[in-house]
Write a protein that holds these residues in place. Structure first.
Motif, PDB file in Angstrom:
ATOM      1  N   GLY A 263       0.914  -1.166  -0.211  1.00  0.00           N
ATOM      2  CA  GLY A 263       0.108   0.143   0.036  1.00  0.00           C
ATOM      3  C   GLY A 263       0.883   1.144  -0.007  1.00  0.00           C
ATOM      4  O   GLY A 263       2.133   0.934   0.088  1.00  0.00           O
ATOM      5  N   VAL A 264       0.316   2.260  -0.010  1.00  0.00           N
ATOM      6  CA  VAL A 264       1.019   3.688   0.024  1.00  0.00           C
ATOM      7  C   VAL A 264       1.810   3.744   1.436  1.00  0.00           C
ATOM      8  O   VAL A 264       3.011   3.915   1.362  1.00  0.00           O
ATOM      9  CB  VAL A 264       0.552   4.892  -0.188  1.00  0.00           C
ATOM     10  N   THR A 265       1.234   3.535   2.450  1.00  0.00           N
ATOM     11  CA  THR A 265       1.920   3.354   3.824  1.00  0.00           C
ATOM     12  C   THR A 265       1.768   1.998   4.044  1.00  0.00           C
ATOM     13  O   THR A 265       1.133   1.013   3.585  1.00  0.00           O
ATOM     14  CB  THR A 265       1.072   4.375   4.876  1.00  0.00           C
ATOM     15  N   SER A 266       2.687   1.718   5.414  1.00  0.00           N
ATOM     16  CA  SER A 266       2.604   0.396   5.717  1.00  0.00           C
ATOM     17  C   SER A 266       1.190   0.006   6.496  1.00  0.00           C
ATOM     18  O   SER A 266       0.599   0.903   6.968  1.00  0.00           O
ATOM     19  CB  SER A 266       3.466   0.377   7.129  1.00  0.00           C
ATOM     20  N   GLU A 267       0.675  -1.107   6.053  1.00  0.00           N
ATOM     21  CA  GLU A 267      -0.758  -1.613   6.286  1.00  0.00           C
ATOM     22  C   GLU A 267      -0.943  -1.592   7.834  1.00  0.00           C
ATOM     23  O   GLU A 267      -1.883  -1.792   8.392  1.00  0.00           O
ATOM     24  CB  GLU A 267      -1.180  -2.709   5.624  1.00  0.00           C
ATOM     25  N   PHE A 268       0.187  -1.838   8.466  1.00  0.00           N
ATOM     26  CA  PHE A 268       0.112  -1.896  10.061  1.00  0.00           C
ATOM     27  C   PHE A 268      -0.066  -0.653  10.758  1.00  0.00           C
ATOM     28  O   PHE A 268       0.130  -0.762  12.016  1.00  0.00           O
ATOM     29  CB  PHE A 268       1.428  -2.799  10.412  1.00  0.00           C
ATOM     30  N   ILE A 269       0.043   0.308  10.149  1.00  0.00           N
ATOM     31  CA  ILE A 269       0.045   1.644  11.045  1.00  0.00           C
ATOM     32  C   ILE A 269      -1.557   2.293  10.933  1.00  0.00           C
ATOM     33  O   ILE A 269      -1.957   2.481   9.831  1.00  0.00           O
ATOM     34  CB  ILE A 269       0.617   2.846  10.384  1.00  0.00           C
ATOM     35  N   ASP A 360      15.561   2.656  12.463  1.00  0.00           N
ATOM     36  CA  ASP A 360      14.795   1.424  12.951  1.00  0.00           C
ATOM     37  C   ASP A 360      14.983   1.427  14.637  1.00  0.00           C
ATOM     38  O   ASP A 360      16.009   1.296  15.322  1.00  0.00           O
ATOM     39  CB  ASP A 360      15.644   0.384  12.394  1.00  0.00           C
ATOM     40  N   ILE A 361      13.887   2.029  15.325  1.00  0.00           N
ATOM     41  CA  ILE A 361      13.701   2.040  16.809  1.00  0.00           C
ATOM     42  C   ILE A 361      13.041   1.068  17.134  1.00  0.00           C
ATOM     43  O   ILE A 361      11.853   1.245  16.859  1.00  0.00           O
ATOM     44  CB  ILE A 361      13.513   3.539  16.999  1.00  0.00           C
ATOM     45  N   PRO A 362      13.443   0.082  17.711  1.00  0.00           N
ATOM     46  CA  PRO A 362      12.287  -0.864  18.293  1.00  0.00           C
ATOM     47  C   PRO A 362      11.344  -0.357  19.153  1.00  0.00           C
ATOM     48  O   PRO A 362      11.434   0.403  19.946  1.00  0.00           O
ATOM     49  CB  PRO A 362      13.449  -2.033  19.075  1.00  0.00           C
ATOM     50  N   GLY A 363      10.117  -0.772  19.033  1.00  0.00           N
ATOM     51  CA  GLY A 363       9.077  -0.516  19.903  1.00  0.00           C
ATOM     52  C   GLY A 363       8.211   0.766  19.943  1.00  0.00           C
ATOM     53  O   GLY A 363       7.741   1.193  20.630  1.00  0.00           O
ATOM     54  N   VAL A 364       8.551   1.673  18.866  1.00  0.00           N
ATOM     55  CA  VAL A 364       7.951   2.872  19.008  1.00  0.00           C
ATOM     56  C   VAL A 364       6.384   2.610  18.649  1.00  0.00           C
ATOM     57  O   VAL A 364       5.782   2.020  17.716  1.00  0.00           O
ATOM     58  CB  VAL A 364       8.249   3.802  17.552  1.00  0.00           C
ATOM     59  N   SER A 365       5.710   3.048  19.574  1.00  0.00           N
ATOM     60  CA  SER A 365       4.214   2.801  19.571  1.00  0.00           C
ATOM     61  C   SER A 365       3.445   3.786  19.043  1.00  0.00           C
ATOM     62  O   SER A 365       2.724   3.530  18.178  1.00  0.00           O
ATOM     63  CB  SER A 365       3.648   2.732  21.106  1.00  0.00           C
ATOM     64  N   ALA A 387       5.438   0.462  13.595  1.00  0.00           N
ATOM     65  CA  ALA A 387       4.989  -0.681  12.839  1.00  0.00           C
ATOM     66  C   ALA A 387       5.926  -1.141  11.830  1.00  0.00           C
ATOM     67  O   ALA A 387       5.768  -1.199  10.516  1.00  0.00           O
ATOM     68  CB  ALA A 387       3.647  -0.362  11.891  1.00  0.00           C
ATOM     69  N   ARG A 388       7.218  -1.453  12.609  1.00  0.00           N
ATOM     70  CA  ARG A 388       8.196  -2.221  11.761  1.00  0.00           C
ATOM     71  C   ARG A 388       8.263  -3.739  12.041  1.00  0.00           C
ATOM     72  O   ARG A 388       7.919  -4.059  13.103  1.00  0.00           O
ATOM     73  CB  ARG A 388       9.604  -1.476  12.134  1.00  0.00           C
ATOM     74  N   ALA A 389       8.746  -4.472  10.991  1.00  0.00           N
ATOM     75  CA  ALA A 389       9.081  -5.667  11.156  1.00  0.00           C
ATOM     76  C   ALA A 389       7.632  -6.529  11.568  1.00  0.00           C
ATOM     77  O   ALA A 389       7.736  -7.288  12.396  1.00  0.00           O
ATOM     78  CB  ALA A 389      10.009  -6.054  11.947  1.00  0.00           C
ATOM     79  N   GLY A 390       6.466  -6.154  10.723  1.00  0.00           N
ATOM     80  CA  GLY A 390       5.237  -6.787  11.034  1.00  0.00           C
ATOM     81  C   GLY A 390       4.490  -6.294  12.496  1.00  0.00           C
ATOM     82  O   GLY A 390       3.648  -6.932  12.561  1.00  0.00           O
ATOM     83  N   LYS A 394       0.578   3.253  15.759  1.00  0.00           N
ATOM     84  CA  LYS A 394      -0.175   4.306  15.675  1.00  0.00           C
ATOM     85  C   LYS A 394       0.338   5.759  15.136  1.00  0.00           C
ATOM     86  O   LYS A 394       1.349   5.914  15.515  1.00  0.00           O
ATOM     87  CB  LYS A 394      -1.122   4.608  16.672  1.00  0.00           C
ATOM     88  N   ALA A 395      -0.365   6.313  14.262  1.00  0.00           N
ATOM     89  CA  ALA A 395       0.227   7.562  13.844  1.00  0.00           C
ATOM     90  C   ALA A 395      -1.062   8.837  13.954  1.00  0.00           C
ATOM     91  O   ALA A 395      -2.044   8.380  13.292  1.00  0.00           O
ATOM     92  CB  ALA A 395       0.839   7.656  12.219  1.00  0.00           C
ATOM     93  N   LEU A 396      -0.487   9.899  14.335  1.00  0.00           N
ATOM     94  CA  LEU A 396      -1.480  10.827  14.653  1.00  0.00           C
ATOM     95  C   LEU A 396      -1.001  12.262  14.141  1.00  0.00           C
ATOM     96  O   LEU A 396       0.031  12.578  14.311  1.00  0.00           O
ATOM     97  CB  LEU A 396      -2.092  10.989  16.087  1.00  0.00           C
ATOM     98  N   THR A 397      -1.969  12.862  13.326  1.00  0.00           N
ATOM     99  CA  THR A 397      -1.280  14.238  12.827  1.00  0.00           C
ATOM    100  C   THR A 397      -2.215  15.246  13.046  1.00  0.00           C
ATOM    101  O   THR A 397      -3.519  15.215  12.852  1.00  0.00           O
ATOM    102  CB  THR A 397      -1.219  13.816  11.352  1.00  0.00           C
TER     103      THR A 397
END
Ligand code: ADP
Ligand code: MG
Length: 401
Positions: A263-269, A360-365, A387-390, A394-397
């Motif tokens: 997708g355009v952005t990662s589907e996990f976000i 690549d910062i692990p665990g950014v919520s 939402a890295r490595a599966g 969440k992202a808020l703008t």
């Protein structure tokens, strides 16, 4: 009046720059209007997800045992889609354009076949050049390289601005096979005749669309002009504007394009907007959010170095342990801030776009766009820090109401 020399403006290699009459100038990147609807997106619910079935196992690739062992030790059991599709053509020596969502393992997709190439033809000259937009990303790729190169007698050097050039010269004199750097410092080292690129056999441009945009294109042209024509060129990114694609193709010979974007952005976000009418209100809302327990590790993006520092100070004063990362800080300060955030000693990192690419910062919520990004592509990279490595994120703008 006392004569005061005009202070030269400090230009960081990771911030946009352009030239006029050979002198660097800066002009603000246009702040394009982005439809707020583009900041809203539901993540794919776990049950709806179709599991990716790779065509290969790492074992299927003709990588030697020690490398296989290092892959395992790193915790990689199956290849990600980009690794699955790109490793073989890179092993075959093809030029390659790799497009894959943020956090989907592009680094190993080029490092693993490169390590194999290097082992096949051990050589005591610099053989691989990896060019990236920020110092932190160079260091990160170097760490990943070292993890995979354990026991293989292959060495790397990081050449980035803000760090001791003498130490880098010493590292280059030890003749590493791989040089990872940012354009400005690489140019500098070439100018001092410490680094030569005529022995480079593989060029990697990570975050390639950034490397070829207005800010870096001049430096990249300079570097490419020093490279032998006969080489393998590998380009990676999660985004690829059309104008840039044409530029990129000129650097390559019959490249294979692998695009595994879902997708355009990662589907996990999970993405949403927050409406606010003033900066004070934004801070108030942000303060409230950061008090919620699920905001475990929050990366907040702001537009300017100054604004980012001010916001970090405000959040600290409000009782949220916060670090800041931007181009006005020294490199050791930048590294310390990033490490504190990585290791969870602070829960909040406020950053300019210097942290938008590749980290690549692990665990950014959560990723929060306190100020809107300049372009939608910048948005994609900013929110791609979660939402890295599966994993999910969440992202808020913030948008004005
Ligand atoms: P990208 O460059 O596509 O944004 P990275 O190369 O930084 O992504 O990888 C994102 C994360 O996924 C890293 O933490 C990396 O160690 C991890 N990763 C990469 N490939 C695999 C794999 N095959 N199995 C498990 N984790 C992986
Ligand atoms: Mg990357």
């Amino acid at each position: 009046m006392r004569y005061r020399p005009r202070r030269r403006r400090k230009i960081n290699s990771d911030e946009p720059k352009a030239f006029y009459n050979g002198r660097p100038i800066r002009f603000p990147r246009e702040h394009a209007y982005i439809n707020p609807e583009k900041f809203v997106n539901k993540a794919v619910v776990q049950e709806d997800q179709v599991d990716f079935v790779p065509q290969h196992n790492f074992r299927d690739f003709p990588l030697e045992d020690r490398l296989q062992l290092n892959i395992k030790a790193r915790g990689y059991t199956t290849p990600t889609p980009i690794q699955d599709a790109a490793i073989q053509p890179i092993l075959e020596g093809k030029d390659l354009i790799g497009l894959a969502n943020t956090g989907s393992g592009k680094t190993a997709a080029f490092l693993l076949p490169i390590l194999h190439h290097l082992r096949q033809s051990p050589d005591h000259r610099v053989a691989v050049l990896v060019v990236v937009p920020t110092r932190e990303l160079a260091t990160q790729i170097d760490e990943e390289f070292k993890a995979f190169a354990g026991g293989l007698k292959l060495y790397s050097a990081v050449c980035v601005g803000g760090a001791s050039i003498n130490r880098q010269i010493a590292a280059l004199n030890r003749r590493p096979q791989v040089v990872i750097g940012t354009p400005g410092r690489l140019k500098d080292l070439i100018g001092r005749r410490v680094l030569r690129l005529d022995g480079i056999r593989i060029l990697v441009l990570d975050e390639v669309d950034r490397m070829l945009d207005m800010g870096f294109i001049r430096d990249i042209r300079f570097l490419v002009a020093q490279l032998p024509r006969e080489r393998q060129s590998l380009c990676f990114s999660a985004t690829m504007p059309r104008e840039i694609e044409q530029l990129m193709r000129k650097l390559m010979v019959n490249p294979v394009t692998i695009s595994v974007k879902t997708g355009v952005t990662s589907e996990f976000i999970e993405q949403d907007v927050i409406r606010a009418s003033s900066k004070e209100q934004k801070i108030e809302i942000l303060d409230g959010l950061l008090r919620q327990p699920d905001f475990e590790k929050t990366l907040v993006f702001g537009r300017t170095k100054w604004g980012v520092q001010k916001l970090a100070n405000r959040l600290s004063a409000l009782g949220h342990p916060t670090e800041a990362i931007h181009g006005n800080k020294s490199q050791p300060q930048r590294q310390r801030a990033l490490r504190a955030f990585k290791e969870g000693r602070v829960k909040v990192l406020v950053a300019t776009d210097v942290a938008a690419r590749g980290l690549d910062i692990p665990g950014v919520s959560h990723v929060i766009n306190f100020d809107q990004p300049n372009t939608y592509n910048d948005y994609i990279h900013r929110i791609g820090r979660t939402a890295r490595a599966g994993k999910q994120g969440k992202a808020l703008t913030f948008v004005s109401n």
